[in-house]
Scaffold this motif. Structure first.
Motif, PDB file in Angstrom:
ATOM      1  N   LEU A   1      39.527 117.954  70.881  1.00  0.00           N
ATOM      2  CA  LEU A   1      39.356 117.263  72.147  1.00  0.00           C
ATOM      3  C   LEU A   1      38.108 116.411  72.045  1.00  0.00           C
ATOM      4  O   LEU A   1      37.073 116.876  71.566  1.00  0.00           O
ATOM      5  N   SER A   2      38.230 115.164  72.436  1.00  0.00           N
ATOM      6  CA  SER A   2      37.046 114.311  72.476  1.00  0.00           C
ATOM      7  C   SER A   2      37.044 113.523  73.778  1.00  0.00           C
ATOM      8  O   SER A   2      38.084 113.063  74.232  1.00  0.00           O
ATOM      9  N   ILE A   3      35.873 113.411  74.367  1.00  0.00           N
ATOM     10  CA  ILE A   3      35.668 112.564  75.537  1.00  0.00           C
ATOM     11  C   ILE A   3      34.501 111.663  75.184  1.00  0.00           C
ATOM     12  O   ILE A   3      33.382 112.133  75.008  1.00  0.00           O
ATOM     13  N   ILE A   4      34.800 110.388  75.032  1.00  0.00           N
ATOM     14  CA  ILE A   4      33.828 109.444  74.494  1.00  0.00           C
ATOM     15  C   ILE A   4      33.653 108.295  75.486  1.00  0.00           C
ATOM     16  O   ILE A   4      34.633 107.654  75.877  1.00  0.00           O
ATOM     17  N   GLY A   5      32.437 108.034  75.868  1.00  0.00           N
ATOM     18  CA  GLY A   5      32.178 106.990  76.848  1.00  0.00           C
ATOM     19  C   GLY A   5      32.227 105.581  76.300  1.00  0.00           C
ATOM     20  O   GLY A   5      32.421 104.627  77.039  1.00  0.00           O
ATOM     21  N   CYS A   6      32.091 105.440  75.008  1.00  0.00           N
ATOM     22  CA  CYS A   6      31.965 104.113  74.397  1.00  0.00           C
ATOM     23  C   CYS A   6      33.332 103.488  74.119  1.00  0.00           C
ATOM     24  O   CYS A   6      34.140 104.059  73.391  1.00  0.00           O
ATOM     25  N   VAL A   7      33.573 102.308  74.667  1.00  0.00           N
ATOM     26  CA  VAL A   7      34.844 101.629  74.420  1.00  0.00           C
ATOM     27  C   VAL A   7      34.861 100.922  73.065  1.00  0.00           C
ATOM     28  O   VAL A   7      35.906 100.500  72.602  1.00  0.00           O
ATOM     29  N   VAL A   8      33.710 100.824  72.423  1.00  0.00           N
ATOM     30  CA  VAL A   8      33.642 100.166  71.119  1.00  0.00           C
ATOM     31  C   VAL A   8      33.957 101.163  69.998  1.00  0.00           C
ATOM     32  O   VAL A   8      34.873 100.955  69.204  1.00  0.00           O
ATOM     33  N   ASN A   9      33.223 102.257  69.920  1.00  0.00           N
ATOM     34  CA  ASN A   9      33.431 103.251  68.868  1.00  0.00           C
ATOM     35  C   ASN A   9      34.453 104.310  69.259  1.00  0.00           C
ATOM     36  O   ASN A   9      35.023 104.975  68.393  1.00  0.00           O
ATOM     37  N   GLY A  10      34.685 104.487  70.525  1.00  0.00           N
ATOM     38  CA  GLY A  10      35.561 105.536  71.023  1.00  0.00           C
ATOM     39  C   GLY A  10      36.963 105.538  70.449  1.00  0.00           C
ATOM     40  O   GLY A  10      37.459 106.581  70.043  1.00  0.00           O
ATOM     41  N   PRO A  11      37.659 104.399  70.400  1.00  0.00           N
ATOM     42  CA  PRO A  11      39.030 104.426  69.884  1.00  0.00           C
ATOM     43  C   PRO A  11      39.134 104.964  68.454  1.00  0.00           C
ATOM     44  O   PRO A  11      40.053 105.731  68.148  1.00  0.00           O
ATOM     45  N   GLY A  12      38.207 104.632  67.589  1.00  0.00           N
ATOM     46  CA  GLY A  12      38.237 105.149  66.223  1.00  0.00           C
ATOM     47  C   GLY A  12      37.999 106.636  66.176  1.00  0.00           C
ATOM     48  O   GLY A  12      38.645 107.364  65.416  1.00  0.00           O
ATOM     49  N   GLU A  13      37.093 107.107  67.004  1.00  0.00           N
ATOM     50  CA  GLU A  13      36.802 108.539  67.054  1.00  0.00           C
ATOM     51  C   GLU A  13      37.946 109.304  67.715  1.00  0.00           C
ATOM     52  O   GLU A  13      38.321 110.383  67.263  1.00  0.00           O
ATOM     53  N   ALA A  14      38.522 108.752  68.779  1.00  0.00           N
ATOM     54  CA  ALA A  14      39.635 109.414  69.461  1.00  0.00           C
ATOM     55  C   ALA A  14      40.871 109.481  68.566  1.00  0.00           C
ATOM     56  O   ALA A  14      41.692 110.387  68.706  1.00  0.00           O
ATOM     57  N   ALA A  15      40.996 108.547  67.643  1.00  0.00           N
ATOM     58  CA  ALA A  15      42.138 108.542  66.728  1.00  0.00           C
ATOM     59  C   ALA A  15      42.117 109.735  65.778  1.00  0.00           C
ATOM     60  O   ALA A  15      43.118 110.029  65.138  1.00  0.00           O
ATOM     61  N   MET A  16      40.993 110.437  65.709  1.00  0.00           N
ATOM     62  CA  MET A  16      40.876 111.599  64.829  1.00  0.00           C
ATOM     63  C   MET A  16      41.010 112.916  65.590  1.00  0.00           C
ATOM     64  O   MET A  16      40.725 113.971  65.055  1.00  0.00           O
ATOM     65  N   THR A  17      41.455 112.859  66.846  1.00  0.00           N
ATOM     66  CA  THR A  17      41.553 114.077  67.663  1.00  0.00           C
ATOM     67  C   THR A  17      42.975 114.277  68.178  1.00  0.00           C
ATOM     68  O   THR A  17      43.780 113.352  68.204  1.00  0.00           O
ATOM     69  N   GLU A  18      43.266 115.476  68.585  1.00  0.00           N
ATOM     70  CA  GLU A  18      44.563 115.774  69.197  1.00  0.00           C
ATOM     71  C   GLU A  18      44.642 115.211  70.613  1.00  0.00           C
ATOM     72  O   GLU A  18      45.671 114.708  71.026  1.00  0.00           O
ATOM     73  N   ILE A  19      43.529 115.333  71.354  1.00  0.00           N
ATOM     74  CA  ILE A  19      43.454 114.816  72.720  1.00  0.00           C
ATOM     75  C   ILE A  19      42.135 114.077  72.839  1.00  0.00           C
ATOM     76  O   ILE A  19      41.077 114.654  72.613  1.00  0.00           O
ATOM     77  N   GLY A  20      42.195 112.801  73.173  1.00  0.00           N
ATOM     78  CA  GLY A  20      40.974 112.017  73.286  1.00  0.00           C
ATOM     79  C   GLY A  20      41.001 111.136  74.521  1.00  0.00           C
ATOM     80  O   GLY A  20      42.055 110.659  74.941  1.00  0.00           O
ATOM     81  N   ILE A  21      39.850 110.929  75.100  1.00  0.00           N
ATOM     82  CA  ILE A  21      39.684 110.016  76.239  1.00  0.00           C
ATOM     83  C   ILE A  21      38.517 109.104  75.895  1.00  0.00           C
ATOM     84  O   ILE A  21      37.450 109.579  75.507  1.00  0.00           O
ATOM     85  N   THR A  22      38.721 107.819  76.043  1.00  0.00           N
ATOM     86  CA  THR A  22      37.614 106.884  75.876  1.00  0.00           C
ATOM     87  C   THR A  22      37.311 106.232  77.214  1.00  0.00           C
ATOM     88  O   THR A  22      38.201 106.068  78.042  1.00  0.00           O
ATOM     89  N   GLY A  23      36.058 105.877  77.397  1.00  0.00           N
ATOM     90  CA  GLY A  23      35.639 105.222  78.624  1.00  0.00           C
ATOM     91  C   GLY A  23      36.233 103.829  78.715  1.00  0.00           C
ATOM     92  O   GLY A  23      36.742 103.277  77.745  1.00  0.00           O
ATOM     93  N   GLY A  24      36.164 103.280  79.896  1.00  0.00           N
ATOM     94  CA  GLY A  24      36.702 101.940  80.097  1.00  0.00           C
ATOM     95  C   GLY A  24      36.071 101.271  81.284  1.00  0.00           C
ATOM     96  O   GLY A  24      35.297 101.868  82.027  1.00  0.00           O
ATOM     97  N   ARG A  25      36.416 100.049  81.459  1.00  0.00           N
ATOM     98  CA  ARG A  25      35.874  99.271  82.578  1.00  0.00           C
ATOM     99  C   ARG A  25      36.685  99.509  83.833  1.00  0.00           C
ATOM    100  O   ARG A  25      37.868  99.797  83.778  1.00  0.00           O
TER     101      ARG A  25
END
Length: 64
Positions: A1-25
């Motif tokens: 599980l990852s919850i990442i606030g960064c919309v720049v690095n977040g997608p790459g990091e979320a791609a390595m998890t089963e469940i990921g959320i990235t921040g957005g505008r």
């Protein structure tokens, strides 16, 4: 599980998890399931949706 606030690095990091959320505008965040972009989630719905996805994943692991 990852919850990442960064919309720049977040997608790459979320791609390595089963469940990921990235921040957005403007309250839109992206949900990733099994490393694949799934759908936009409103900020106000993040907690409920994360709990729902974690419970589904736990159930699927129990049934293996």
């Amino acid at each position: 599980l990852s919850i990442i606030g960064c919309v720049v690095n977040g997608p790459g990091e979320a791609a390595m998890t089963e469940i990921g959320i990235t921040g957005g505008r403007k309250g839109n965040n992206m949900l990733y399931l099994s490393g694949i972009q799934s759908e936009k989630i409103l900020t106000e719905d993040i907690i409920n949706r994360v709990v729902q996805e974690v419970e589904k994943k736990a159930l699927s692991l129990d049934n293996q």
